[in-house]
Write a protein that holds these residues in place. Sequence first.
Motif, PDB file in Angstrom:
ATOM      1  N   VAL A  61      27.843  31.530 -18.544  1.00  9.95           N
ATOM      2  CA  VAL A  61      28.500  31.953 -17.184  1.00  9.95           C
ATOM      3  C   VAL A  61      28.562  30.610 -16.307  1.00  9.95           C
ATOM      4  O   VAL A  61      27.903  29.613 -16.426  1.00  9.95           O
ATOM      5  CB  VAL A  61      27.433  32.928 -16.287  1.00  9.95           C
ATOM      6  N   VAL A  62      29.740  30.543 -15.507  1.00  8.12           N
ATOM      7  CA  VAL A  62      29.813  29.108 -14.986  1.00  8.12           C
ATOM      8  C   VAL A  62      29.903  29.453 -13.285  1.00  8.12           C
ATOM      9  O   VAL A  62      30.230  30.363 -12.928  1.00  8.12           O
ATOM     10  CB  VAL A  62      31.146  28.627 -15.253  1.00  8.12           C
ATOM     11  N   ASP A  93      36.171  36.366 -13.876  1.00  5.70           N
ATOM     12  CA  ASP A  93      37.265  36.032 -14.771  1.00  5.70           C
ATOM     13  C   ASP A  93      36.514  35.812 -15.868  1.00  5.70           C
ATOM     14  O   ASP A  93      35.362  35.038 -15.868  1.00  5.70           O
ATOM     15  CB  ASP A  93      38.187  35.342 -14.248  1.00  5.70           C
ATOM     16  N   PHE A  94      37.356  35.933 -17.269  1.00  9.24           N
ATOM     17  CA  PHE A  94      36.485  35.445 -18.264  1.00  9.24           C
ATOM     18  C   PHE A  94      37.658  34.929 -19.411  1.00  9.24           C
ATOM     19  O   PHE A  94      38.730  35.545 -19.371  1.00  9.24           O
ATOM     20  CB  PHE A  94      35.423  35.945 -19.107  1.00  9.24           C
ATOM     21  N   ASP A 112      33.956  32.842 -15.687  1.00  6.58           N
ATOM     22  CA  ASP A 112      34.077  32.253 -14.589  1.00  6.58           C
ATOM     23  C   ASP A 112      33.918  32.963 -13.213  1.00  6.58           C
ATOM     24  O   ASP A 112      34.411  33.873 -13.167  1.00  6.58           O
ATOM     25  CB  ASP A 112      35.747  31.746 -14.431  1.00  6.58           C
ATOM     26  N   THR A 113      32.887  32.600 -12.310  1.00  5.40           N
ATOM     27  CA  THR A 113      32.608  33.380 -11.279  1.00  5.40           C
ATOM     28  C   THR A 113      33.122  32.755  -9.807  1.00  5.40           C
ATOM     29  O   THR A 113      33.348  31.430 -10.020  1.00  5.40           O
ATOM     30  CB  THR A 113      31.126  33.261 -11.037  1.00  5.40           C
ATOM     31  N   ALA A 114      33.096  33.616  -8.771  1.00  2.09           N
ATOM     32  CA  ALA A 114      33.668  32.998  -7.699  1.00  2.09           C
ATOM     33  C   ALA A 114      32.444  32.368  -6.944  1.00  2.09           C
ATOM     34  O   ALA A 114      31.435  32.749  -6.924  1.00  2.09           O
ATOM     35  CB  ALA A 114      34.101  34.097  -6.825  1.00  2.09           C
ATOM     36  N   CYS A 121      27.766  38.911  -4.665  1.00  2.00           N
ATOM     37  CA  CYS A 121      27.215  40.048  -5.338  1.00  2.00           C
ATOM     38  C   CYS A 121      28.030  40.713  -6.450  1.00  2.00           C
ATOM     39  O   CYS A 121      27.457  41.270  -7.274  1.00  2.00           O
ATOM     40  CB  CYS A 121      26.988  41.089  -4.183  1.00  2.00           C
ATOM     41  N   ILE A 122      29.442  40.466  -6.523  1.00  2.00           N
ATOM     42  CA  ILE A 122      30.309  41.098  -7.691  1.00  2.00           C
ATOM     43  C   ILE A 122      29.772  39.938  -8.653  1.00  2.00           C
ATOM     44  O   ILE A 122      29.421  40.544  -9.662  1.00  2.00           O
ATOM     45  CB  ILE A 122      31.795  40.896  -7.281  1.00  2.00           C
ATOM     46  N   ALA A 123      29.906  38.709  -8.383  1.00  2.00           N
ATOM     47  CA  ALA A 123      29.642  37.900  -9.529  1.00  2.00           C
ATOM     48  C   ALA A 123      28.192  37.664  -9.961  1.00  2.00           C
ATOM     49  O   ALA A 123      28.253  37.823 -11.298  1.00  2.00           O
ATOM     50  CB  ALA A 123      30.006  36.275  -9.080  1.00  2.00           C
TER      51      ALA A 123
END
Length: 267
Positions: A61-62, A93-94, A112-114, A121-123
């Motif tokens: 996870v980034v 996204d991944f 890839d996280t926001a 909270c989604i990420a």
Amino acid sequence: MRSSLTPLGPPVSRDRIITCFPKWYTPEACLQLKEHFHGQVSVACQRRNTGTVGLRLSKVVVLGDLYVGKTSLIHRFCKNAFDRDYKATIGVDFEIERFEIAGIPYSLQIWDTAGQEKFKCIASAYYRGAQVIITAFDLSDMQTLEHTRQWLEDALRENEPGSCFVFLVGTKKDLLSGAACEQVEAEAVRLAKEMQAEYWSVSAKTGENVKAFFSRVASLAFEQSVLQDLERRSSARLQVGDGDLIRMEGSPTETQESKKASILGCC
Ligand SMILES: Nc1nc2c(ncn2[C@@H]2O[C@H](COP(=O)(O)OP(=O)(O)OP(=O)(O)O)[C@@H](O)[C@H]2O)c(=O)[nH]1
Ligand SMILES: [Mg+2]
């Protein structure tokens, strides 16, 4: 048990083939100071005795503030492209990236996280089960370095203690002069040590250190996966001890998990 794994799909591209253990960026903040794969891992790879490692995806996870260049870093590595325009990541996204390490197929699933607060909270729902946590900051913006501590804390909370490799990555290296970069790096290395993380400086724009960085990530994760698999299989093997302990093939958790999987209709 020996496995003869053949990679699924087309062969991996030549630049995803890793034969030697990749080196760290700086010995001052690195996870392992060694230049070769673990002896047991090399032997297991030579004998193609790596269990299911070649068939699994390791989760990466980034994380990091908005605009630090997480998406750009992943795109440079996976697509060898760079976009000057900013398009904020919405949620997550991944990408899946396939490697061949010491002759064994291996894949990373790179999430890839926001960085935007409203998507946090989604990420964060995707942090669980990470084998590698990459906390990114912008080398030209010191505030983003300070925030990495919080990002890491959030990600570690969702994972078992000691189960993740942690990397601290300074992005946009091309924006700084050599001297300015060294100054920020000194501060970042200090923080990386505190976080028990490995430190890297990269540029998605020029591609500097991007491939070397992900090769290092993949190799450390691969080595750990092989060692864990060897350990799991050796403890699951039929054992007749000094007393009357008899352990059956497959650990209790494994048996329960495979039952669960069949109830759910998983393969
Ligand atoms: N000069 C330079 N600019 C970069 C680099 N990496 C990213 N950028 C730029 O920085 C901006 C933000 O990059 P993104 O990769 O979208 O940032 P992000 O961290 O994914 O942002 P969020 O998705 O909102 O969390 C874009 O305009 C990129 O072109 C780099 O290495 N050098
Ligand atoms: Mg993004």
